[in-house]
Design a protein around this motif. Structure first.
Motif, PDB file in Angstrom:
ATOM      1  N   ILE A  58       0.684  -1.247  -0.178  1.00 10.18           N
ATOM      2  CA  ILE A  58      -0.085   0.106  -0.173  1.00 10.18           C
ATOM      3  C   ILE A  58       0.965   1.121   0.091  1.00 10.18           C
ATOM      4  N   LEU A  59       0.592   2.149  -0.942  1.00  7.88           N
ATOM      5  CA  LEU A  59       1.510   3.387  -1.175  1.00  7.88           C
ATOM      6  C   LEU A  59       0.756   4.526  -0.295  1.00  7.88           C
ATOM      7  N   ALA A  60       1.484   4.685   0.704  1.00  3.22           N
ATOM      8  CA  ALA A  60       0.753   5.555   2.104  1.00  3.22           C
ATOM      9  C   ALA A  60       1.765   6.351   2.610  1.00  3.22           C
ATOM     10  N   ASP A  61       1.119   7.443   3.123  1.00  2.00           N
ATOM     11  CA  ASP A  61       2.022   8.487   3.779  1.00  2.00           C
ATOM     12  C   ASP A  61       1.915   8.045   5.396  1.00  2.00           C
ATOM     13  N   LEU A  62       2.453   8.646   6.050  1.00  2.95           N
ATOM     14  CA  LEU A  62       2.893   8.374   7.432  1.00  2.95           C
ATOM     15  C   LEU A  62       1.184   8.289   8.304  1.00  2.95           C
ATOM     16  N   GLU A  63       0.533   9.235   8.016  1.00  3.14           N
ATOM     17  CA  GLU A  63      -0.749   9.531   8.626  1.00  3.14           C
ATOM     18  C   GLU A  63      -1.825   8.484   8.254  1.00  3.14           C
ATOM     19  N   PHE A  64      -1.676   7.975   6.912  1.00  6.17           N
ATOM     20  CA  PHE A  64      -2.657   6.890   6.639  1.00  6.17           C
ATOM     21  C   PHE A  64      -2.322   5.659   7.275  1.00  6.17           C
ATOM     22  N   LEU A  89       3.488   7.415  -7.711  1.00  4.95           N
ATOM     23  CA  LEU A  89       3.909   6.716  -8.953  1.00  4.95           C
ATOM     24  C   LEU A  89       5.394   6.682  -8.828  1.00  4.95           C
ATOM     25  N   ASN A  90       6.232   7.725  -8.623  1.00  3.45           N
ATOM     26  CA  ASN A  90       7.670   7.784  -8.371  1.00  3.45           C
ATOM     27  C   ASN A  90       8.069   6.577  -7.401  1.00  3.45           C
ATOM     28  N   GLU A  91       7.366   6.703  -6.217  1.00  4.88           N
ATOM     29  CA  GLU A  91       7.994   5.602  -5.235  1.00  4.88           C
ATOM     30  C   GLU A  91       7.718   4.371  -5.718  1.00  4.88           C
ATOM     31  N   SER A  92       6.705   4.181  -6.376  1.00  3.45           N
ATOM     32  CA  SER A  92       6.380   2.689  -6.852  1.00  3.45           C
ATOM     33  C   SER A  92       7.194   2.275  -8.014  1.00  3.45           C
ATOM     34  N   LEU A  93       7.781   3.265  -8.876  1.00  3.09           N
ATOM     35  CA  LEU A  93       8.585   2.890  -9.911  1.00  3.09           C
ATOM     36  C   LEU A  93       9.990   2.764  -9.474  1.00  3.09           C
ATOM     37  N   GLN A  94      10.325   3.556  -8.543  1.00  2.00           N
ATOM     38  CA  GLN A  94      11.627   3.205  -7.799  1.00  2.00           C
ATOM     39  C   GLN A  94      11.692   2.012  -7.069  1.00  2.00           C
ATOM     40  N   TYR A  95      10.839   1.610  -6.156  1.00  2.00           N
ATOM     41  CA  TYR A  95      10.725   0.385  -5.746  1.00  2.00           C
ATOM     42  C   TYR A  95      10.671  -0.475  -6.649  1.00  2.00           C
ATOM     43  N   LYS A 113       0.290  12.823 -19.508  1.00  2.91           N
ATOM     44  CA  LYS A 113       1.689  12.883 -19.013  1.00  2.91           C
ATOM     45  C   LYS A 113       2.677  11.585 -19.142  1.00  2.91           C
ATOM     46  N   VAL A 114       2.383  10.924 -20.158  1.00  2.00           N
ATOM     47  CA  VAL A 114       3.191   9.812 -20.317  1.00  2.00           C
ATOM     48  C   VAL A 114       4.567  10.174 -21.009  1.00  2.00           C
ATOM     49  N   PHE A 115       4.884  11.217 -21.338  1.00  2.00           N
ATOM     50  CA  PHE A 115       5.998  11.856 -21.949  1.00  2.00           C
ATOM     51  C   PHE A 115       6.989  11.597 -20.339  1.00  2.00           C
ATOM     52  N   ASP A 116       6.547  12.226 -19.350  1.00  2.00           N
ATOM     53  CA  ASP A 116       7.165  12.236 -18.075  1.00  2.00           C
ATOM     54  C   ASP A 116       7.806  10.920 -17.717  1.00  2.00           C
ATOM     55  N   LEU A 117       7.116   9.602 -18.194  1.00  2.00           N
ATOM     56  CA  LEU A 117       7.723   8.588 -17.801  1.00  2.00           C
ATOM     57  C   LEU A 117       8.879   7.871 -18.883  1.00  2.00           C
ATOM     58  N   GLU A 118       9.159   8.609 -19.909  1.00  2.00           N
ATOM     59  CA  GLU A 118      10.041   7.954 -20.867  1.00  2.00           C
ATOM     60  C   GLU A 118      11.239   7.742 -20.448  1.00  2.00           C
ATOM     61  N   PRO A 119      11.840   8.602 -19.466  1.00  2.00           N
ATOM     62  CA  PRO A 119      13.056   8.151 -18.957  1.00  2.00           C
ATOM     63  C   PRO A 119      13.256   6.790 -18.407  1.00  2.00           C
ATOM     64  N   MET A 120      11.925   6.424 -17.600  1.00  2.00           N
ATOM     65  CA  MET A 120      12.084   5.186 -17.008  1.00  2.00           C
ATOM     66  C   MET A 120      11.850   4.018 -18.094  1.00  2.00           C
ATOM     67  N   LEU A 121      11.436   4.221 -19.104  1.00  2.00           N
ATOM     68  CA  LEU A 121      11.492   3.090 -20.113  1.00  2.00           C
ATOM     69  C   LEU A 121      12.878   2.303 -20.594  1.00  2.00           C
ATOM     70  N   GLU A 122      13.859   3.024 -20.033  1.00  2.00           N
ATOM     71  CA  GLU A 122      15.121   2.509 -20.038  1.00  2.00           C
ATOM     72  C   GLU A 122      15.478   1.428 -19.214  1.00  2.00           C
ATOM     73  N   PHE A 123      14.419   1.480 -17.850  1.00  2.00           N
ATOM     74  CA  PHE A 123      14.831   0.228 -16.958  1.00  2.00           C
ATOM     75  C   PHE A 123      13.558  -0.808 -17.170  1.00  2.00           C
ATOM     76  N   PHE A 124      12.474  -0.586 -17.595  1.00  2.00           N
ATOM     77  CA  PHE A 124      11.569  -1.344 -17.675  1.00  2.00           C
ATOM     78  C   PHE A 124      10.470  -1.295 -18.783  1.00  2.00           C
ATOM     79  N   ASP A 125       9.538  -2.025 -19.088  1.00  2.00           N
ATOM     80  CA  ASP A 125       8.419  -1.757 -20.044  1.00  2.00           C
ATOM     81  C   ASP A 125       7.156  -1.331 -19.061  1.00  2.00           C
TER      82      ASP A 125
END
Length: 206
Positions: A58-64, A89-95, A113-125
């Motif tokens: 579960i992607l969650a902040d401390l309060e949750f 999103l960023n936390e999940s992708l880094q994990y 906003k998919v263009f923001d993801l394009e640097p991540m395509l180097e690492f996975f699909d």
């Protein structure tokens, strides 16, 4: 599903659920067939649990986390993955990168906003679900597939040129902010000099 208890080896695309608006369980179900790692943003966790999906993180902040610590017992062996400022999103992708996953389906992501993801395509699909449309990147600029007669959306920087070949002939299309084309049943081929995304409309009535 009992198969969910099998040992995972990160071979199947992970499933990251950020937003369930416009999404049905019927769309999600096929993505669960091979028992992926499932990650869900805190706002969507109770909807996803109600669908009977076994969640891993579960992607969650401390309060949750403090307010819902009982989920760790009720949904065992689920775990929390700490997130700050709603950056799920960023936390999940880094994990996923750190845990050596090779691919992921991301549900509830704005395709604009998919263009923001394009640097991540180097690492996975990555495959993106935005409402009823499934988007996937064409990394090398060339894609060929058999389609049923349907509409597809082409997503690339405005002004990009994409050549389309199918039973109706060959033509070059200049991409506009929203470019939707009808493709006939059969093989369609798409060619471009740069990376672009193809969106396929998912038939929610099927």
């Amino acid at each position: 599903m009992s198969s969910h208890h099998f040992v995972k080896e990160q071979q199947e695309p992970a499933l990251v659920i950020l937003d369930t608006t416009g999404i049905t369980f019927e769309q999600i179900a096929p993505l669960l067939e091979w028992v992926p790692t499932v990650m869900v943003a805190q706002e969507e966790i109770f909807t996803v649990i109600s669908w009977g999906i076994k969640v891993d993180l579960i992607l969650a902040d401390l309060e949750f986390q403090k307010e819902n610590f009982k989920l760790l017992e009720e949904q065992y062996p689920v775990k929390f993955l700490g997130v700050k400022n709603g950056d799920y999103l960023n936390e999940s992708l880094q994990y996923l990168i750190a845990s050596k996953h090779g691919a992921a389906n991301i549900v509830g992501f704005d395709h604009q906003k998919v263009f923001d993801l394009e640097p991540m395509l180097e690492f996975f699909d990555l495959v993106i679900w935005d409402g009823s449309i499934r988007y996937f990147p064409v990394k090398n600029g060339n894609f060929k597939k058999w389609f049923t007669a349907c509409d597809v959306q082409l997503h690339a920087p405005e002004g990009s040129l994409i050549e389309i070949k199918n039973a109706e002939g060959s033509h070059i299309l200049e991409i506009q902010p929203t470019t939707i084309i009808a493709v006939p049943e059969g093989i369609s081929e798409f060619n471009s000099k740069g990376l672009f995304w193809i969106g396929q409309i998912f038939n929610t009535e099927a």
